[in-house]
Design a protein around this motif. Structure first.
Motif, mmCIF file in Angstrom:
data_model
loop_
_atom_site.group_PDB
_atom_site.id
_atom_site.type_symbol
_atom_site.label_atom_id
_atom_site.label_comp_id
_atom_site.label_asym_id
_atom_site.label_seq_id
_atom_site.Cartn_x
_atom_site.Cartn_y
_atom_site.Cartn_z
ATOM 1 N N LEU A 67 -26.321 11.592 15.578
ATOM 2 C CA LEU A 67 -26.211 12.505 16.718
ATOM 3 C C LEU A 67 -24.992 13.405 16.576
ATOM 4 O O LEU A 67 -23.917 12.942 16.167
ATOM 5 N N ASN A 85 -21.366 17.259 8.187
ATOM 6 C CA ASN A 85 -20.505 16.088 8.433
ATOM 7 C C ASN A 85 -20.454 15.158 7.233
ATOM 8 O O ASN A 85 -19.379 14.740 6.779
ATOM 9 N N LYS A 102 -17.082 14.334 4.937
ATOM 10 C CA LYS A 102 -16.322 13.155 5.383
ATOM 11 C C LYS A 102 -16.606 11.860 4.629
ATOM 12 O O LYS A 102 -15.815 10.924 4.717
ATOM 13 N N TYR A 128 -24.860 15.710 24.271
ATOM 14 C CA TYR A 128 -24.663 15.434 22.833
ATOM 15 C C TYR A 128 -25.814 14.628 22.242
ATOM 16 O O TYR A 128 -26.037 14.649 21.024
ATOM 17 N N SER A 134 -26.607 5.669 12.004
ATOM 18 C CA SER A 134 -26.867 5.643 13.447
ATOM 19 C C SER A 134 -28.251 6.208 13.758
ATOM 20 O O SER A 134 -29.249 5.618 13.334
ATOM 21 N N MET A 135 -28.374 7.361 14.431
ATOM 22 C CA MET A 135 -29.699 7.971 14.590
ATOM 23 C C MET A 135 -30.358 8.166 13.226
ATOM 24 O O MET A 135 -31.579 7.988 13.067
HETATM 25 N N1 LIG Z 1 -19.762 10.571 22.269
HETATM 26 C C1 LIG Z 1 -19.641 10.965 20.908
HETATM 27 C C2 LIG Z 1 -20.894 10.543 20.207
HETATM 28 C C3 LIG Z 1 -21.162 11.222 18.928
HETATM 29 C C4 LIG Z 1 -21.115 10.321 17.713
HETATM 30 O O1 LIG Z 1 -20.457 9.312 17.650
HETATM 31 N N2 LIG Z 1 -21.856 10.758 16.712
HETATM 32 C C5 LIG Z 1 -21.923 10.033 15.490
HETATM 33 C C6 LIG Z 1 -23.318 9.543 15.300
HETATM 34 S S1 LIG Z 1 -23.812 8.562 16.701
HETATM 35 C C7 LIG Z 1 -25.459 8.187 16.444
HETATM 36 O O2 LIG Z 1 -26.274 8.820 15.947
HETATM 37 C C8 LIG Z 1 -21.502 10.946 14.355
HETATM 38 O O3 LIG Z 1 -21.879 10.778 13.223
HETATM 39 N N3 LIG Z 1 -20.641 11.924 14.685
HETATM 40 C C9 LIG Z 1 -20.192 12.937 13.747
HETATM 41 C C10 LIG Z 1 -18.903 12.665 13.054
HETATM 42 O O4 LIG Z 1 -18.543 13.487 12.190
HETATM 43 O O5 LIG Z 1 -18.245 11.643 13.314
HETATM 44 C C11 LIG Z 1 -19.236 12.424 20.884
HETATM 45 O O6 LIG Z 1 -18.069 12.636 20.959
HETATM 46 O O7 LIG Z 1 -20.023 13.360 20.806
#
Ligand SMILES: N[C@@H](CCC(=O)N[C@@H](CSC=O)C(=O)NCC(=O)O)C(=O)O
Length: 286
Positions: free
Chosen positions: A55, A61, A65, A98, A150-151
Motif C-alpha cells: 500500500l 519504493n 530502499k 492511503y 504486505s499487500m
Molecule cells: N499508515 C502508513 C501505511 C503505509 C505503509 O506502511 N505502507 C507499506 C506497505 S503496507 C501494506 O501493504 C509500505 O511499503 N510503504 C512504503 C514504504 O516505502 O515504506 C502510511 O503512512 O501511509
C-alpha cells in the motif's frame, strides 16, 4: 505493445530501468521497474522475478530502499516491479485514503462500478505484464517467480498459487494472509472492488483459502515476518497461512518470525538476499 524507457541507472553492474506504457487492462498509463543483470554474453537470457509492492507504493519504493540489485546481479535474475494500482483515472474517492484507490489496487480484478474499468491488477500481473516482458526482454522462456510485501505479499501468494503454470516460485515479506478478515480487505478493498459476494469473489484472492484448496504441483513458500510489525495480529495474521499449509501437504510454508523487525523496508532489506536465493534455486531447478 510499445514500451518507453523513462530512466536507466547502472547499479551493481546491471541496469536499473523504469518503463512506461499504455495498459490495455487498466486503461491508463502505467510504469514498471526492471532490473537487468550485467550482460556477460550477448546471448545471455535471464529468469524473471516479479516483485509486488505494498500500500502507498509506486514502482520506486522497492528499487530505492530494498538493496535487491546486488543479489539480483549475483543470482542472474531480472526483477520486474509494477506500480500498485492504475493512476490518473479520476474516480471519485480514489485519492482519499492511503489504503484504498490509488496505491491500493490489491492485485484483484474489481467487479463493481466505478472500479471495474480500471482496477484490474490481477489481470495486469498475470496477462499483460508477462506478455510485455516476453516480447521485449531477454527472458529465459519458462515460468516466472513472484514475491512481494504486505499487500504485495498477498498478491504474490494468491497469484502464484492460482497460476502454477506461470509462476514457479513464491515468497513474501509480511503478507496480508487472510485479507477477507483483515480491515484492509474486509472493510475497504474487497468490499468496494468485489462487492459482498464473499463466498465466490473474496475467496479467489484470499491466500489462506487458496492454500487450503490448492491442488497443483507441490509449492514451497518462504515467508518472513517481523515480530515488532504494528500490523501483525490485526491485519497480517501469518498463523492463518501456516495453519492452512499444515492442512494441505501440497503447500509448504516456511514462516520465519524475525525478532524485533517491523513492517518497513529496513526489514525487507535485511532478508532480501534469502528471497532472491530462494527464487533462483527453484527457477534454476529442472
Ligand atoms: N499508515 C502508513 C501505511 C503505509 C505503509 O506502511 N505502507 C507499506 C506497505 S503496507 C501494506 O501493504 C509500505 O511499503 N510503504 C512504503 C514504504 O516505502 O515504506 C502510511 O503512512 O501511509
Amino acid at each position: 505493445m510499445t514500451i518507453e524507457l523513462v530512466s536507466k541507472t547502472r547499479c551493481f553492474g546491471g541496469l536499473q530501468k523504469v518503463y512506461k506504457h499504455e495498459s490495455s487492462e487498466l486503461n491508463c498509463t502505467m510504469k514498471f521497474s526492471l532490473y537487468e543483470p550485467e550482460q556477460r554474453a550477448d546471448t545471455e537470457r535471464f529468469h524473471v522475478l516479479f516483485y509486488l509492492s505494498g500500500l502507498t507504493c509506486t514502482e520506486e519504493n522497492f528499487i530505492q530502499k530494498s538493496g535487491f540489485q546486488k543479489y539480483a546481479n549475483e543470482q542472474r535474475l531480472m526483477v520486474v516491479g509494477p506500480d500498485t494500482s492504475p493512476r490518473g483515472c479520476n474516480i471519485p474517492g480514489d485519492r482519499d485514503a492511503y489504503d484504498f484507490g490509488e496505491g491500493a489496487g490489491f492485485y484483484v480484478d474489481a467487479t463493481k462500478e466505478p472500479w471495474s474499468k480500471h482496477y484490474r491488477m490481477y489481470s495486469y500481473v498475470t496477462k499483460e505484464l508477462p506478455t510485455l516482458i516476453r516480447q521485449n526482454f531477454p527472458f529465459i522462456s519458462g515460468k516466472f517467480g513472484i514475491f512481494g510485501h504486505s499487500m504485495g505479499g498477498h498478491g504474490a501468494i494468491s497469484i502464484g498459487l492460482r497460476n502454477p503454470n506461470l509462476f514457479k516460485s513464491i515468497s513474501a515479506f509480511a503478507p496480508i494472509c487472510n485479507p477477507s478478515n483483515s480491515p484492509w480487505g474486509r472493510d475497504k478493498t474487497f468490499k468496494f472492488y468485489l462487492g459482498e459476494d464473499i463466498q465466490d469473489e473474496w475467496g479467489k484472492y484470499d491466500s489462506k483459502e487458496l492454500v487450503l484448496s490448492y491442488a497443483g504441483p507441490p509449492r514451497k513458500i518462504l515467508v518472513d515476518q517481523g515480530t515488532e510489525d504494528d500490523f501483525l495480529s490485526s491485519h497480517l495474521m501469518p498463523e492463518t497461512l501456516k495453519d492452512a499449509a499444515t492442512a494441505n501437504s501440497n503447500v509448504d510454508v516456511e514462516l520465519r518470525m524475525q525478532e524485533g523487525y517491523n513492517h518497513s523496508y529496513f526489514f525487507i532489506a535485511t532478508f532480501i538476499e534469502d528471497h532472491l536465493k530462494h527464487h533462483a534455486h527453484i527457477l534454476n531447478a529442472a
